[in-house]
Each structure stands twice: as structure tokens, then as C-alpha cells.
Design a protein around this motif. Structure first.
Motif, short mmCIF file in Angstrom:
data_model
loop_
_atom_site.label_atom_id
_atom_site.label_comp_id
_atom_site.label_asym_id
_atom_site.label_seq_id
_atom_site.Cartn_x
_atom_site.Cartn_y
_atom_site.Cartn_z
N PHE A 153 0.82 -1.21 0.00
CA PHE A 153 0.00 0.00 0.00
C PHE A 153 0.86 1.26 0.00
O PHE A 153 0.64 2.19 -0.80
CB PHE A 153 -0.92 -0.02 1.22
CG PHE A 153 -1.87 1.13 1.29
CD1 PHE A 153 -3.01 1.15 0.51
CD2 PHE A 153 -1.64 2.20 2.14
CE1 PHE A 153 -3.90 2.21 0.56
CE2 PHE A 153 -2.52 3.27 2.21
CZ PHE A 153 -3.65 3.27 1.41
N VAL A 154 1.85 1.33 0.87
CA VAL A 154 2.69 2.52 0.98
C VAL A 154 3.56 2.68 -0.27
O VAL A 154 3.84 3.80 -0.71
CB VAL A 154 3.57 2.43 2.25
CG1 VAL A 154 4.60 3.54 2.28
CG2 VAL A 154 2.69 2.50 3.50
N LEU A 155 3.97 1.57 -0.87
CA LEU A 155 4.92 1.62 -1.98
C LEU A 155 4.30 2.07 -3.29
O LEU A 155 5.00 2.61 -4.16
CB LEU A 155 5.56 0.25 -2.16
CG LEU A 155 6.79 0.15 -3.05
CD1 LEU A 155 7.91 1.05 -2.52
CD2 LEU A 155 7.27 -1.28 -3.15
N ILE A 156 3.00 1.86 -3.49
CA ILE A 156 2.41 2.12 -4.81
C ILE A 156 2.25 3.62 -5.11
O ILE A 156 2.27 4.02 -6.28
CB ILE A 156 1.04 1.43 -4.96
CG1 ILE A 156 0.06 1.95 -3.90
CG2 ILE A 156 1.19 -0.07 -4.92
CD1 ILE A 156 -1.35 1.40 -4.07
N PHE A 157 2.13 4.46 -4.09
CA PHE A 157 1.83 5.87 -4.35
C PHE A 157 2.96 6.62 -5.05
O PHE A 157 2.68 7.39 -5.99
CB PHE A 157 1.43 6.56 -3.04
CG PHE A 157 0.17 6.02 -2.46
CD1 PHE A 157 -1.06 6.36 -3.01
CD2 PHE A 157 0.19 5.15 -1.39
CE1 PHE A 157 -2.24 5.84 -2.49
CE2 PHE A 157 -0.97 4.63 -0.87
CZ PHE A 157 -2.19 4.97 -1.42
N PRO A 158 4.22 6.44 -4.64
CA PRO A 158 5.29 7.10 -5.41
C PRO A 158 5.34 6.64 -6.86
O PRO A 158 5.63 7.44 -7.76
CB PRO A 158 6.57 6.68 -4.66
CG PRO A 158 6.11 6.37 -3.28
CD PRO A 158 4.75 5.77 -3.44
N LEU A 159 5.03 5.37 -7.11
CA LEU A 159 5.05 4.85 -8.47
C LEU A 159 3.92 5.43 -9.32
O LEU A 159 4.08 5.65 -10.52
CB LEU A 159 4.96 3.32 -8.45
CG LEU A 159 6.09 2.59 -7.71
CD1 LEU A 159 5.82 1.09 -7.70
CD2 LEU A 159 7.43 2.88 -8.37
N ILE A 160 2.78 5.67 -8.69
CA ILE A 160 1.63 6.21 -9.43
C ILE A 160 1.82 7.69 -9.75
O ILE A 160 1.47 8.15 -10.84
CB ILE A 160 0.34 6.01 -8.61
CG1 ILE A 160 0.01 4.52 -8.47
CG2 ILE A 160 -0.84 6.74 -9.26
CD1 ILE A 160 -1.19 4.23 -7.59
N THR A 161 2.40 8.44 -8.82
CA THR A 161 2.40 9.90 -8.94
C THR A 161 3.71 10.50 -9.43
O THR A 161 3.73 11.69 -9.77
CB THR A 161 2.07 10.54 -7.58
OG1 THR A 161 3.07 10.13 -6.61
CG2 THR A 161 0.70 10.11 -7.09
N MET A 162 4.79 9.74 -9.49
CA MET A 162 6.09 10.35 -9.74
C MET A 162 6.18 11.02 -11.11
O MET A 162 6.95 11.97 -11.31
CB MET A 162 7.20 9.30 -9.60
CG MET A 162 7.16 8.19 -10.62
SD MET A 162 8.49 6.99 -10.35
CE MET A 162 8.26 5.92 -11.78
N ARG A 163 5.40 10.56 -12.09
CA ARG A 163 5.50 11.09 -13.44
C ARG A 163 4.49 12.21 -13.73
O ARG A 163 4.55 12.83 -14.80
CB ARG A 163 5.28 9.97 -14.47
CG ARG A 163 4.01 9.16 -14.21
CD ARG A 163 3.58 8.36 -15.41
NE ARG A 163 3.17 9.20 -16.50
CZ ARG A 163 1.96 9.76 -16.58
NH1 ARG A 163 1.06 9.57 -15.63
NH2 ARG A 163 1.65 10.54 -17.61
N LEU A 164 3.56 12.48 -12.83
CA LEU A 164 2.44 13.37 -13.12
C LEU A 164 2.90 14.73 -13.65
O LEU A 164 2.50 15.16 -14.73
CB LEU A 164 1.58 13.55 -11.87
CG LEU A 164 0.72 12.35 -11.47
CD1 LEU A 164 -0.04 12.65 -10.19
CD2 LEU A 164 -0.25 12.00 -12.59
N PHE A 165 3.70 15.43 -12.88
CA PHE A 165 4.22 16.74 -13.30
C PHE A 165 5.67 16.66 -13.76
O PHE A 165 6.07 17.40 -14.65
CB PHE A 165 4.10 17.74 -12.15
CG PHE A 165 2.69 18.11 -11.79
CD1 PHE A 165 2.03 19.13 -12.45
CD2 PHE A 165 2.03 17.43 -10.78
CE1 PHE A 165 0.72 19.46 -12.11
CE2 PHE A 165 0.72 17.76 -10.44
CZ PHE A 165 0.06 18.78 -11.11
#
Length: 251
Positions: free
Chosen positions: A66-78
Motif C-alpha cells: 500500500f505505501v509503496l504504490i503511491f510514489p510509483l503512481i504519482t512520480m510522473r504526473l508533473f
């Protein structure tokens, strides 16, 4: 609103055109599937006082993924937009900055929602094979997934803020991972420090995601996490908006 929907569709498509989305999806389903299998195996060996659904949403494997997926999802957004220079035609288009920020945030929320949909199949398969309910009540399902949505929106907003601060995706991922990990473990201090006063313990428990998930996964409705995470999500999005405007004018 039409412009916002166009931007949102652009963000959703960008996820499924990128290999990172499928890597995250496979990784998450693999970890969650193994976690579900081990929880069932453990419960088959001895009687326990909790349900399959409670065990699944309160295990170490679950929180690790759960904690690990958020950086992977959001790192490319901006970050990717700034690195490739595609942010310039986006900012000069007839769209408002808040529409850009919200479209990226809700695009991430949509992918996060898709990520959790297959987990419903786990409980359906369990009930179809054993003819036993995986949860003590329907409210336990609603409580668990509501907590996932609230906490996920907050962590995704933290990732959005991290991504808008740099054009390097790796740095954005590290910043969001450190911030999310710090926020997550802040709620565990009450279990580590034994000499904490009752008032401080109660305050730390208010920020404990594990304790809140334990409450909602039993079907007990608690409005405090709703107020906390919705308000913190709004704060993070406002900070993201301000940071985006600041970087845009420096282009």
C-alpha cells in the motif's frame, strides 16, 4: 467542465499507455494475492477471532504494498511534463491551472481505483468456494474500501506535490515515499514508546492509519478519518496548485 474532462481523459490514457502502470498493477496484484493466500492458510491452521476480510486489510504485506504504490503512481504526473517540455503547450492552452492540477490528481485516483477493483474478486472466490462470508457484515466491506479511498486520496495528493517540485521522476518518487512513510509511521509511535501519556497516545491514534483501518474494517463508522483525510487532501492540492503556478511562471 468540458476542458476538465478532456484533460482528465488525457491523464487516464497516459497511464494505460505507459508500461509503469502495468508494472504497478502486476506487482500490486501479486503481493495482494500472496497476502490473501497466506492469510487463508494461517486461518485454516487455528481458530481466530477475526474475519478473512479483516485479516487481509490489516496485514504487513498489505501495508507494505500500500505505501509503496503511491510514489510509483504519482512520480510522473508533473515531473515528466517538465522534463519533456510538454508542460509549456499545456500551460499556454486555454485551460486554468486548477483544471490541470485536478485532472492529474483525479487521473491518479482513477488508476488507484482500478488497482483495487480486482481485490473484490478475492472475496467473491472465497465465498463461492467455502460458502462462508469473508466479512462479518456488508458494512465491513464498505468501511475498508472507504478507508482505502480516503487514505489513498491523501497520499496521492502528497505524491502530486512531490512531483510538481522537480523534473526528475526518481527524486519525486523518493520525496513522496519518504513523506508518506513518515506520515504512516507517525501513527505507530504510540505502539513503540511505552511512556507516552494517554492524551498523546490518543492524539497519535487519531493519525494512525492501521488503527483507523482496524476500526472501519470491522464495519464501525468513524467520521474522524473522513474529516482528517479529506481536509489534508484539500490542503495538499492547494499547495500543489501554488507550487505549479510558481514553477509555471519560471518557465
Amino acid at each position: 467542465m468540458r476542458k476538465f474532462y478532456i484533460l482528465l481523459l488525457r491523464e487516464v490514457r497516459s497511464y494505460f499507455y505507459s508500461p509503469i502502470a502495468y508494472i504497478v498493477l502486476v506487482f500490486f496484484l501479486l503481493v495482494s494475492g500472496v497476502d490473501f493466500y497466506f492469510q487463508i492458510s494461517f486461518m485454516n491452521q487455528r481458530p481466530v477471532a477475526y474475519s478473512v476480510q479483516e485479516a487481509f486489510f490489516n496485514s504487513v504485506f498489505f501495508w507494505f504494498a500500500f505505501v509503496l504504490i503511491f510514489p510509483l503512481i504519482t512520480m510522473r504526473l508533473f515531473s515528466e511534463e517538465f522534463k519533456l517540455g510538454t508542460i509549456e503547450p499545456l500551460t499556454t492552452a486555454p485551460v486554468r491551472d486548477w483544471q490541470v492540477v485536478l485532472s492529474k490528481f483525479f487521473g491518479a485516483v482513477f488508476f488507484y481505483f482500478v488497482l483495487w477493483l480486482p481485490t473484490l474478486v478475492y472475496f467473491w472466490i472465497f465465498q463461492a468456494i467455502t460458502h462462508q462470508p469473508a466479512a462479518n457484515s456488508p458494512g465491513a466491506y464498505w468501511g475498508s474500501y472507504l478507508m482505502l479511498l480516503l487514505l489513498g486520496m491523501f497520499y496521492l495528493s502528497v505524491g502530486c506535490l512531490a512531483s510538481v517540485l522537480t523534473k526528475n521522476q526518481i527524486i519525486a518518487a523518493v520525496i513522496s515515499f519518504c513523506a508518506i512513510t513518515l506520515l504512516f509511521f507517525m501513527g505507530l509511535i504510540q505502539f513503540i514508546l511505552l511512556d507516552v501519556s494517554s492524551g498523546a497516545r490518543q492524539l497519535l491514534g487519531y493519525f494512525s492509519a492501521i488503527e483507523q483501518m482496524g476500526t472501519l474494517s470491522r464495519g464501525i463508522l468513524d467520521t474522524r478519518p473522513m474529516v482528517l483525510y479529506l481536509s489534508m487532501t484539500i490542503v495538499m492540492l492547494i499547495l500543489t496548485y501554488q507550487a505549479f503556478q510558481s514553477r509555471k511562471w519560471r518557465l
